[in-house]
Motif scaffolding. Structure first.
Motif, PDB file in Angstrom:
ATOM      1  N   ARG A 159       0.833  -1.200   0.000  1.00 20.11           N
ATOM      2  CA  ARG A 159       0.000   0.000   0.000  1.00 20.11           C
ATOM      3  C   ARG A 159       0.870   1.255   0.000  1.00 20.11           C
ATOM      4  N   LEU A 160       0.236   2.335  -0.420  1.00 23.35           N
ATOM      5  CA  LEU A 160       0.867   3.652  -0.365  1.00 23.35           C
ATOM      6  C   LEU A 160       0.793   4.204   1.046  1.00 23.35           C
ATOM      7  N   THR A 161       1.635   5.177   1.320  1.00 16.64           N
ATOM      8  CA  THR A 161       1.549   5.932   2.567  1.00 16.64           C
ATOM      9  C   THR A 161       1.245   7.383   2.211  1.00 16.64           C
ATOM     10  N   LEU A 162       0.943   8.185   3.211  1.00 18.30           N
ATOM     11  CA  LEU A 162       0.728   9.607   2.970  1.00 18.30           C
ATOM     12  C   LEU A 162       1.961  10.246   2.342  1.00 18.30           C
ATOM     13  N   ALA A 163       3.140   9.828   2.772  1.00 12.94           N
ATOM     14  CA  ALA A 163       4.379  10.361   2.196  1.00 12.94           C
ATOM     15  C   ALA A 163       4.469  10.035   0.707  1.00 12.94           C
ATOM     16  N   ASP A 164       4.061   8.815   0.313  1.00 12.87           N
ATOM     17  CA  ASP A 164       4.059   8.446  -1.103  1.00 12.87           C
ATOM     18  C   ASP A 164       3.108   9.336  -1.900  1.00 12.87           C
ATOM     19  N   LEU A 165       1.967   9.647  -1.316  1.00  7.87           N
ATOM     20  CA  LEU A 165       0.998  10.513  -1.999  1.00  7.87           C
ATOM     21  C   LEU A 165       1.557  11.923  -2.179  1.00  7.87           C
ATOM     22  N   ALA A 166       2.154  12.457  -1.123  1.00  4.94           N
ATOM     23  CA  ALA A 166       2.733  13.801  -1.209  1.00  4.94           C
ATOM     24  C   ALA A 166       3.849  13.842  -2.250  1.00  4.94           C
ATOM     25  N   PRO A 186      -7.904  15.640  11.720  1.00  5.12           N
ATOM     26  CA  PRO A 186      -9.244  15.823  11.148  1.00  5.12           C
ATOM     27  C   PRO A 186      -9.568  17.282  10.856  1.00  5.12           C
ATOM     28  N   LEU A 187     -10.280  17.500   9.749  1.00  2.01           N
ATOM     29  CA  LEU A 187     -10.707  18.846   9.364  1.00  2.01           C
ATOM     30  C   LEU A 187     -12.221  19.023   9.406  1.00  2.01           C
ATOM     31  N   ASP A 188     -12.958  17.949   9.544  1.00  2.25           N
ATOM     32  CA  ASP A 188     -14.417  18.064   9.626  1.00  2.25           C
ATOM     33  C   ASP A 188     -14.960  16.994  10.559  1.00  2.25           C
ATOM     34  N   ARG A 189     -16.199  17.137  10.920  1.00  2.00           N
ATOM     35  CA  ARG A 189     -16.804  16.213  11.877  1.00  2.00           C
ATOM     36  C   ARG A 189     -17.312  14.926  11.223  1.00  2.00           C
ATOM     37  N   GLU A 190     -17.373  14.904   9.906  1.00  2.00           N
ATOM     38  CA  GLU A 190     -17.852  13.714   9.209  1.00  2.00           C
ATOM     39  C   GLU A 190     -16.747  12.688   8.963  1.00  2.00           C
ATOM     40  N   GLY A 191     -15.498  13.069   9.170  1.00  4.95           N
ATOM     41  CA  GLY A 191     -14.389  12.155   8.920  1.00  4.95           C
ATOM     42  C   GLY A 191     -14.057  12.029   7.447  1.00  4.95           C
ATOM     43  N   LYS A 192     -14.360  13.073   6.674  1.00  7.20           N
ATOM     44  CA  LYS A 192     -14.088  13.060   5.232  1.00  7.20           C
ATOM     45  C   LYS A 192     -12.792  13.771   4.867  1.00  7.20           C
ATOM     46  N   ARG A 193     -12.378  14.738   5.681  1.00  6.42           N
ATOM     47  CA  ARG A 193     -11.217  15.556   5.317  1.00  6.42           C
ATOM     48  C   ARG A 193     -10.201  15.573   6.449  1.00  6.42           C
ATOM     49  N   PHE A 194      -8.924  15.454   6.043  1.00  8.92           N
ATOM     50  CA  PHE A 194      -7.829  15.415   6.999  1.00  8.92           C
ATOM     51  C   PHE A 194      -6.664  16.233   6.478  1.00  8.92           C
ATOM     52  N   ALA A 195      -5.836  16.678   7.394  1.00  9.46           N
ATOM     53  CA  ALA A 195      -4.609  17.387   7.033  1.00  9.46           C
ATOM     54  C   ALA A 195      -3.416  16.528   7.468  1.00  9.46           C
ATOM     55  N   PHE A 196      -2.325  16.672   6.744  1.00 14.45           N
ATOM     56  CA  PHE A 196      -1.060  16.068   7.160  1.00 14.45           C
ATOM     57  C   PHE A 196       0.063  16.917   6.595  1.00 14.45           C
ATOM     58  N   THR A 197       1.247  16.719   7.131  1.00 15.80           N
ATOM     59  CA  THR A 197       2.426  17.467   6.701  1.00 15.80           C
ATOM     60  C   THR A 197       3.479  16.485   6.208  1.00 15.80           C
ATOM     61  N   HIS A 198       4.114  16.846   5.110  1.00 20.24           N
ATOM     62  CA  HIS A 198       5.224  16.057   4.590  1.00 20.24           C
ATOM     63  C   HIS A 198       6.297  17.022   4.113  1.00 20.24           C
ATOM     64  N   ASP A 199       7.520  16.818   4.569  1.00 20.22           N
ATOM     65  CA  ASP A 199       8.635  17.716   4.233  1.00 20.22           C
ATOM     66  C   ASP A 199       8.276  19.173   4.506  1.00 20.22           C
ATOM     67  N   ASN A 200       7.645  19.409   5.640  1.00 21.52           N
ATOM     68  CA  ASN A 200       7.243  20.755   6.090  1.00 21.52           C
ATOM     69  C   ASN A 200       6.251  21.428   5.148  1.00 21.52           C
ATOM     70  N   ARG A 201       5.530  20.664   4.358  1.00 23.00           N
ATOM     71  CA  ARG A 201       4.515  21.206   3.463  1.00 23.00           C
ATOM     72  C   ARG A 201       3.163  20.656   3.881  1.00 23.00           C
TER      73      ARG A 201
END
Length: 176
Positions: free
Chosen positions: A5-12, A49-64
């Motif tokens: 599987r991919l990771t968030l870092a792979d996506l970024a 998490p960015l919303d109460r529905e669990g649809k949107r999230f934030a993450f940071t990769h390489d300070n971005r």
């Protein structure tokens, strides 16, 4: 042994690896380790998490900063964010329910004959012909993730037409 599987870092990395010409990357939810973990009821610490529905999230990769949007149809959309860190608290139930639905929908859309280990995505970029009244065509690039090397490669195999239709028809729309 290569990851399945991919990771968030792979996506970024996949999103930013081609410069600024693409604004988002879309993949199936069941191909992203952290989204699968959410569906199991685990909450990866890097997802905020960015919303109460669990649809949107934030993450940071390489300070971005990046954002992740889940759709009930099984598509994950990742894009760079200009938001400050969020301060939204969700229960594990709300988060897991949406992620679990997205993972299940992705597996269903891909079907039982899906090639094991094939992880595909589609970069989408700026709109062509900004003054058009009908949805103008967007710049897109289909890619596959090579788990052996940990890199994204251009994909021009037999699934390109299907991928474009699946991602176009099911991807979440940008939030205001």
């Amino acid at each position: 042994m290569p990851r399945s599987r991919l990771t968030l870092a792979d996506l970024a990395t996949g999103l930013t690896g081609r410069g600024e010409q693409f604004s988002e990357l879309k993949v199936f939810a069941d191909d992203v380790e952290e989204i699968v973990a959410l569906g199991r009821g685990d909450t990866p610490e890097q997802l905020r998490p960015l919303d109460r529905e669990g649809k949107r999230f934030a993450f940071t990769h390489d300070n971005r900063p990046f954002e992740v949007e889940l759709s009930g149809s099984g598509v994950v959309r990742v894009y760079q964010s200009s938001r400050p860190d969020p301060d939204v608290m969700l229960t594990a139930t709300a988060v897991g329910a949406m992620a679990g639905a997205a993972v299940g929908a992705a597996s269903s859309r891909k079907g039982q004959n899906w090639l094991g280990g094939l992880v595909v995505g589609m970069l989408a970029g700026a709109v062509f012909g900004a003054g058009a009244t009908v949805s103008p065509p967007r710049r897109v690039l289909t890619m596959a993730f090579d788990a052996g090397t940990g890199r994204w490669q251009i994909y021009d195999g037999g699934l390109v037409r299907w991928m474009k239709e699946e991602f176009r028809s099911s991807a979440p729309q940008p939030s205001a």
